[in-house]
Structures are given as structure tokens and as C-alpha cells.
Design a protein around this motif. Structure first.
Motif, PDB file in Angstrom:
ATOM      1  N   ASN A 107      -3.294   4.768 -12.704  1.00  0.00           N
ATOM      2  CA  ASN A 107      -2.834   3.838 -13.825  1.00  0.00           C
ATOM      3  C   ASN A 107      -1.297   4.144 -13.683  1.00  0.00           C
ATOM      4  O   ASN A 107      -0.757   5.134 -13.901  1.00  0.00           O
ATOM      5  N   LEU A 108      -0.631   3.344 -12.856  1.00  0.00           N
ATOM      6  CA  LEU A 108       0.895   3.587 -12.581  1.00  0.00           C
ATOM      7  C   LEU A 108       1.732   2.776 -13.667  1.00  0.00           C
ATOM      8  O   LEU A 108       1.629   1.652 -14.275  1.00  0.00           O
ATOM      9  N   PRO A 109       3.046   3.376 -13.982  1.00  0.00           N
ATOM     10  CA  PRO A 109       4.123   2.675 -14.525  1.00  0.00           C
ATOM     11  C   PRO A 109       4.312   1.411 -13.813  1.00  0.00           C
ATOM     12  O   PRO A 109       4.220   1.328 -12.613  1.00  0.00           O
ATOM     13  N   ARG A 134       0.776  -1.081  -0.011  1.00  0.00           N
ATOM     14  CA  ARG A 134      -0.182  -0.056  -0.094  1.00  0.00           C
ATOM     15  C   ARG A 134       0.821   1.312  -0.096  1.00  0.00           C
ATOM     16  O   ARG A 134       0.572   2.329  -0.768  1.00  0.00           O
ATOM     17  N   LYS A 135       1.816   1.080   0.635  1.00  0.00           N
ATOM     18  CA  LYS A 135       2.610   2.396   0.976  1.00  0.00           C
ATOM     19  C   LYS A 135       3.643   2.817  -0.444  1.00  0.00           C
ATOM     20  O   LYS A 135       3.685   3.941  -0.535  1.00  0.00           O
ATOM     21  N   GLU A 136       4.138   1.430  -1.046  1.00  0.00           N
ATOM     22  CA  GLU A 136       4.655   1.612  -2.255  1.00  0.00           C
ATOM     23  C   GLU A 136       3.854   2.401  -3.261  1.00  0.00           C
ATOM     24  O   GLU A 136       4.163   3.126  -4.174  1.00  0.00           O
ATOM     25  N   LEU A 137       2.549   1.865  -3.475  1.00  0.00           N
ATOM     26  CA  LEU A 137       1.474   2.488  -4.407  1.00  0.00           C
ATOM     27  C   LEU A 137       1.304   3.650  -4.124  1.00  0.00           C
ATOM     28  O   LEU A 137       1.280   4.574  -5.126  1.00  0.00           O
ATOM     29  N   ALA A 138       1.048   4.080  -2.772  1.00  0.00           N
ATOM     30  CA  ALA A 138       0.715   5.673  -2.598  1.00  0.00           C
ATOM     31  C   ALA A 138       2.033   6.487  -3.090  1.00  0.00           C
ATOM     32  O   ALA A 138       1.644   7.676  -3.715  1.00  0.00           O
ATOM     33  N   GLU A 139       3.065   5.888  -2.499  1.00  0.00           N
ATOM     34  CA  GLU A 139       4.562   6.889  -3.318  1.00  0.00           C
ATOM     35  C   GLU A 139       4.484   6.793  -4.822  1.00  0.00           C
ATOM     36  O   GLU A 139       4.640   7.873  -5.158  1.00  0.00           O
ATOM     37  N   ALA A 140       4.203   5.762  -5.521  1.00  0.00           N
ATOM     38  CA  ALA A 140       4.392   5.728  -6.828  1.00  0.00           C
ATOM     39  C   ALA A 140       3.211   6.564  -7.542  1.00  0.00           C
ATOM     40  O   ALA A 140       3.327   7.257  -8.331  1.00  0.00           O
ATOM     41  N   ALA A 141       2.024   6.788  -6.674  1.00  0.00           N
ATOM     42  CA  ALA A 141       0.832   7.412  -7.292  1.00  0.00           C
ATOM     43  C   ALA A 141       0.997   8.793  -7.201  1.00  0.00           C
ATOM     44  O   ALA A 141       0.408   9.587  -8.122  1.00  0.00           O
ATOM     45  N   ALA A 142       1.798   9.163  -6.106  1.00  0.00           N
ATOM     46  CA  ALA A 142       1.925  10.626  -6.035  1.00  0.00           C
ATOM     47  C   ALA A 142       2.668  11.250  -7.502  1.00  0.00           C
ATOM     48  O   ALA A 142       4.018  10.745  -7.709  1.00  0.00           O
ATOM     49  N   GLY A 143       1.895  12.119  -8.291  1.00  0.00           N
ATOM     50  CA  GLY A 143       2.620  12.364  -9.157  1.00  0.00           C
ATOM     51  C   GLY A 143       2.502  11.813 -10.778  1.00  0.00           C
ATOM     52  O   GLY A 143       3.011  12.052 -11.755  1.00  0.00           O
ATOM     53  N   ALA A 144       1.991  10.341 -10.231  1.00  0.00           N
ATOM     54  CA  ALA A 144       1.726   9.503 -11.513  1.00  0.00           C
ATOM     55  C   ALA A 144       0.457  10.098 -12.305  1.00  0.00           C
ATOM     56  O   ALA A 144      -0.610  10.495 -11.650  1.00  0.00           O
ATOM     57  N   PRO A 145       0.101   9.624 -13.342  1.00  0.00           N
ATOM     58  CA  PRO A 145      -1.112   9.861 -14.100  1.00  0.00           C
ATOM     59  C   PRO A 145      -2.357   8.974 -13.428  1.00  0.00           C
ATOM     60  O   PRO A 145      -2.095   7.972 -12.910  1.00  0.00           O
TER      61      PRO A 145
END
Ligand code: GLU
Length: 276
Positions: free
Chosen positions: A124-126, A100-111
Motif C-alpha cells: 500500500n504505497l503513497p 517495477r524498479k520505481e515500485l521496488a524503490e517506493a516499497a522499501a520503507g513504505a507500509p
């Protein structure tokens, strides 16, 4: 018309459920059709035996009836696993070991997903490089299967599937709900997979449910197209709010139908209260 009311037996029904169930029931009655009841209980950590009975008692008290047997999703996990296997075969899902934490970090700034305001939308994350996914899973990390909108769009490149929602014909947008979870880390299926499977299996012609799931219909129709399943008509009803303007939620114990019945409410009074 075959339609369905599909509660999760994780709590008692409240006025919001009564409104939804009566809306579904009235549509079925008006069309001379059938309302099915389906227990959406794949979250076995939250479903409780007492709630199945309580839900059926409340609905019968409201004057509703449905054919037997009532489907319980938890008894059909093999069906959902077979659906997932087909999506894996198509390459329409991917393994996601991220926390969950990784996803939240990746989501910040991602489309974000098409509709960031949609409560069900995943970003929709890379994707992680496949070698990293392999390494983490080989090291024993658990993973979810997520829907891959890019792959789905490629598979459906011949033409987006169309569906009818609230009388309007729409093209299903595979990106609308983002990389939704189709099988959870701790459970072999998710709501989206089960609902698409069961609506097809049970011959549901009309899905009638709350407006909060209007975005989810895009994913469901996309999955139906990928899996060669029939596409039902979709209808979305407004969400009932309490006097404070907030949606009814399971935590508001005071408005359960059981509590109202104990206070002497009749089914007619419930119908009047929810405006039906
Ligand atoms: N189990 C879902 C719920 O309780 C029903 C959604 C649907 O009708 O597809 O909200």
C-alpha cells in the motif's frame, strides 16, 4: 452447489493440479452439485492452444466431467473492461504508470500490505501526485489500473462485507492484498477482476482453491461488495508438496499427469498418491 476448477492453460497439469481438481470434484459430487471448468487464459502471451486440450484430456482421464461450453476468459475481454469501467466510475481504482524498479524503490520503507508474507500482496504505497500521473501518461507512458484500498474502505464505510471462508465468517479487509493490479499495462484485465466477474456470471456458490489464495478472497469479496455481486462461500485446500517439501510447480516437468500416464500410472494411483 456450483463450483469450478479454473486452471491457466500455460502448461501441463501436475499432481498439485490433480489434487486441486479432485478436491473440487469430490466436493461437488458430495453435494450433488456441478463442477465447471474454466480456462483462465487472459495472459495470451503464455497460453498455448495445445494446453487447453491436454488439460481437458487429463481431467477426463482422472474421471472428471463438466458441462459445456467451457468458458475461456480471453474470449470475454469486453466483459472485464465493463467491470473495470464501473470501478473507475466508483473511484475504486487508480492509474499507476510506475515501473517495477520505481515500485521496488517506493516499497522499501513504505507500509506493506496487511499480510507481507502473502505471495499475491502488493504494497500500500503513497500514490504519485495526480499531476505527475497525467504528465507521464500524456507523454506516452503505459499504466496499470490498481485497486485503491483507501477508496474502497471509504465506499464501504457502512460496514465491511462479510464472507464465509473454511466455515468461519470473516470481514473482508480491503487492505489485505494492497494496491493489487486490476488491469495490467499490457492486458485489459487481471486475474482478480476476471475471477470475480466470472464467478458471479457463472453462478458459482462455492469457490474451492488452494490456501495460497486465502488472502485474495479478501480482495475478491471487497470487489463483489463494490459491484453488487453475490458473495460465494470460500474453501481453501492445502498445497501439495513434493518429496523435497517444495510446492509442485509447472517447471517440474517430471510430475505432469501426461508423464505419469506414459509411465503406466492409473487415475486410481494418482488419487492415492495425492491422498484422495
Ligand atoms: N487460474 C487460477 C490458478 O491457476 C485459479 C485460481 C482460482 O481458482 O480462483 O491458480
Amino acid at each position: 452447489m456450483i463450483t469450478r476448477f479454473a486452471p491457466s492453460p500455460t502448461g501441463l497439469l501436475h499432481l498439485g493440479h490433480a489434487f486441486s481438481a479432485l478436491t473440487v470434484w469430490q466436493a461437488a459430487q458430495a453435494a450433488g452439485g456441478t463442477m465447471l471448468l474454466r480456462h483462465e487464459d487472459i495472459d495470451t502471451t503464455r497460453a498455448r492452444p495445445a494446453f487447453y486440450t491436454a488439460i481437458e484430456e487429463d481431467l477426463a482421464w482422472l474421471g472428471l466431467s463438466w458441462p459445456a461450453p467451457v468458458r475461456r476468459q480471453s474470449e470475454h475481454l469486453d466483459d472485464y473492461a465493463a467491470m473495470l469501467a464501473r470501478l473507475i466510475g466508483l473511484g475504486a481504482v487508480f492509474r499507476c504508470p510506475r515501473t517495477r524498479k520505481e515500485l521496488a524503490e517506493a516499497a522499501a520503507g513504505a507500509p506493506q500490505a496487511g499480510d507481507a508474507a502473502d505471495p499475491f500482496a502488493a504494497p500500500n504505497l503513497p500514490r504519485l501526485p495526480e499531476a505527475e500521473v497525467e504528465r507521464r501518461i500524456a507523454a506516452g507512458e503505459s499504466f496499470a489500473w490498481r485497486f485503491d484500498p483507501v477508496a474502497a474502505a471509504r465506499l464501504l464505510a457502512g460496514g465491511a462485507p462479510v464472507f464465509e471462508a473454511d466455515g468461519v465468517v470473516l470481514e473482508a479487509d480491503p487492505f489485505r492484498l494492497g494496491q493489487a493490479i486490476l488491469a495490467r499495462k499490457d492486458a485489459p484485465a487481471s486475474y482478480h477482476l476476471c475471477v470475480v466477474h466470472d464467478d458471479a456470471l457463472q453462478g458459482v456458490t462455492d469457490v474451492i482453491r488452494g490456501a495460497d489464495l486465502a488472502g485474495a478472497a479478501h480482495l475478491h469479496v471487497t470487489l463483489q461488495a463494490l459491484l453488487g455481486l453475490p458473495v460465494p462461500r470460500y474453501h481453501h485446500h492445502r498445497l501439495l508438496t513434493g518429496p523435497d517439501g517444495r510446492r509442485f510447480a509447472k517447471r517440474d516437468g517430471a510430475v505432469t499427469l501426461q508423464a505419469l500416464r506414459a509411465q503406466g500410472w492409473t487415475a486410481d494411483r494418482v488419487r492415492a498418491q495425492v491422498g484422495l
